[in-house]
Design a protein around this motif. Sequence first.
Motif, short mmCIF file in Angstrom:
data_model
loop_
_atom_site.label_atom_id
_atom_site.label_comp_id
_atom_site.label_asym_id
_atom_site.label_seq_id
_atom_site.Cartn_x
_atom_site.Cartn_y
_atom_site.Cartn_z
N LYS A 109 0.78 -1.17 -0.01
CA LYS A 109 0.05 -0.06 0.00
C LYS A 109 0.93 1.37 -0.09
N SER A 149 0.42 5.68 0.79
CA SER A 149 -0.71 6.67 1.04
C SER A 149 -0.06 7.91 0.63
N VAL A 163 -5.28 9.37 1.32
CA VAL A 163 -5.54 8.45 0.14
C VAL A 163 -4.62 7.25 0.07
N TYR A 180 -3.51 3.70 -1.52
CA TYR A 180 -3.67 2.84 -2.72
C TYR A 180 -3.08 1.55 -2.45
N PRO A 210 -3.19 0.31 -9.39
CA PRO A 210 -4.09 -0.03 -7.77
C PRO A 210 -5.22 -0.89 -7.99
N ILE A 237 -8.40 2.07 -4.16
CA ILE A 237 -8.27 3.40 -3.80
C ILE A 237 -9.18 3.78 -2.67
N THR A 258 -11.95 14.41 -7.45
CA THR A 258 -10.81 13.68 -8.44
C THR A 258 -10.91 14.08 -10.02
N MET A 262 -6.51 12.89 -6.35
CA MET A 262 -7.24 12.57 -5.36
C MET A 262 -7.26 13.53 -4.29
#
Length: 783
Positions: free
Chosen positions: A5, A7, A11, A13, A23, A26, A196, A253
């Motif tokens: 992951k 970050s 957010v 991913y 990803p 999300i 987004t 995002m």
Amino acid sequence: MNCFKISANQVEYEFSAECGGFPSRITASEFGGRKTVLSACRTSPISLAAGGQLCRPECGKPTPVLKYRRDGARIVEFPRIPWRNASGEIRDGLYLSLKWEFHPDGAVFCDLFLFYATLEVPEIRDFKINIPLDFSDYDDVRWAVRKHPPKLDATQIQSAPPERFLPYAESRVFPEELFVDAGFNAMRRNAPSFYTEFFIEGNNTLFNEDIREVSSSVKRTPSGFELEWNFQKVPRAGKSRPLHWRNRLGFLMRPAPVKRVHPPCSLYQYIDNFRRFPDREQIEALAEAGAQVLVMHDCWRLDTQNGGIPYDLKRFREMRRLLKQKGIRLVLYVRGNEISVIEDAAEWFDTRLTKDFDGLYMDYGGPAGYLCPPDENFIGGRTAFRHYYRCMKSLRERVGKKGLFFCHTGPLYSGIATGFFDGYTSGEGERGILIRGRREHEYFSMSAVSPGTMWTAAFPEYGSPRMTPFLAAAAQAPHLPIGKQIESSSLRHPPVPGISDGAFRGLLAVWRLLGDRTGYSCYTDFNSEGLFGAPKDPEEAHCAILSPDGRCGVCLVSNCSGKKMETAFRPTGLLAKYRLYPIPGFANPRELKSLDAWQVAAGILAKDAGTARELLRKHPMREMPECAAASDYRAFLGRQAACRDLPAGKWKLRVFMPSRITSHEQSLWDDLYNIDLTLRVRKKDGSLQTLGFVTKNGLRKKAPAENEKLRPGDRSPEIDLGKAAGPGKHRFELYSEHLGEPFYSFVTAELSDGKNRFSVEFMNELEPDRAVLHWNSTTGCEK
């Protein structure tokens, strides 16, 4: 590869092997710890059909993954990912390389490179990227989509045709084009919003033979949208050599931010193309008005399109000295795509201004100005989003963390670099929509994406009391214009404060109570929840801003409608520990039962009365004394008001379009003044009677050809108003259109009856519509 992951900016991913370097999930962390899944995939979003088989990239255990940090970003590389068909068989020689950059402000870039390492490339079609977006947790989504422009010039600021504020239910399909970007404002009522935006830099095909062999779409799905780019919808085979393709995918995002560096401030913008710089009297008036920031529009420099050479160095230095004495920050105009920005991040700033105090105001501020011409790899050209992003980062570093950086894009909005801006400036190119309702204002101001400021110069209604509750709700500072940018137009404003800023002076006094530190917390209806009681009316809006140390702040409650409303406001949640103390001139929200149309109530948030008293002592409400420049302007305004009601006579009209001396490009000049001008009469019942088009050849029934339109410096032949409208009392209007839409009125009505002469000029104080210049007169001789 193992699952992992990444970050960035609240957010997360998640990467897993089956999604081929993309990803698989999300997830956003929003206000109050709310977790929202925004996208989820079970297979790779990229695919193609090779030799009749559908193939996707898929990472196996031996697939290498590199992870490291560079220049503040998290980098994830997949050097070589194999492709597999539906049966799981590897497609020999076909590889995908990905390089991801996750920036701390939420901007993400991914370099894509496809290589088919064979001399016998089979027939390939439907090379696609499909990205699902899940907005099922939101009440509404408003969105925009933009196609690759055919060229780059100054006409884009007025004439670009992106689609914006599209309804949630709608889709868009482009059968032979790739859209360049799409942005989505996912909204909740009185709860956090989310923004987004996705883009593809390059306008190309897999084989780069014919740019029409593509398609793209933004399609509504049961849970949100699916974005699709098809880079090869038409089947093609290789030419006895390997095949390669490259592009760059990117997105932002961004949960609606709470933290902001600076509070909204008292901000004036000097736009005078005739005087160029404010004099001592004007700067004294700005200080008396409580101005904290003065933005100098492009009138300050010799080359309006580039660089840092003042129009008059001596007067520039004197202006800067006087502003510094008054403690007013100076912000200078630049263009986001000018040479000095792209090549050296406006290094002239270090000579002209002070880092961490002064700043830049950037026009043409989006990536649309970074259009690259076609080449072998991008046969339809390319928009260099990442280059733009890095230039904005360099400008942010130039002005300093505590400096000011404002951005204006016009209709070509992109949020990819909003993390660097202290204010996105809305208000031009939206045709007056920002005062239609809260949802419209939230969308077009982009206040849920970054701190906002408001350009009030373009539309007379934006300077009216109707705008105030929307600014209060979004914690926006208005750009209050000073000076004459273009004669006889809505871009002509008083030379000093105290005349056209009356609707905002109370709100500016509230903003000044916040001081001038850094690191504020700003809570609104679109970035928080559970702080403002349980409002019933959707047009009731709230904003609370707390000081960096959390000791105090301000709270505003606004009625964004034209009717009285009942309110049940009370501070709740983290605001419950504060008391509300009165601010002179405002109703205290603590005692509020109802709000009048367009009313704003405001109070000081503090834990004790002493703190509130100290704030009011340090930042008292200001009285605006009348100066000579203000008196002269009011006298001229009075004469112009008198010209709107002329005595009976045999009136003849000549229409004049004033010019100006500036170094703007020809494309901007030609586009700005490409106006269809009609003479019409407004009847008592409100209906309109068009008398004809005003041209170089007089009044004509048909729309003029390009060479017949009035241009700067042109004056029409005489038009007999009695013959055109008939005898009687009439309200005459000169109405301006640009490409079929209402547009700035840039003309003066010169009227004569043989004895008297009057010149009717556009004045914001006298005209409610920027496209209309009006006067009343009785034509002919009535018995």
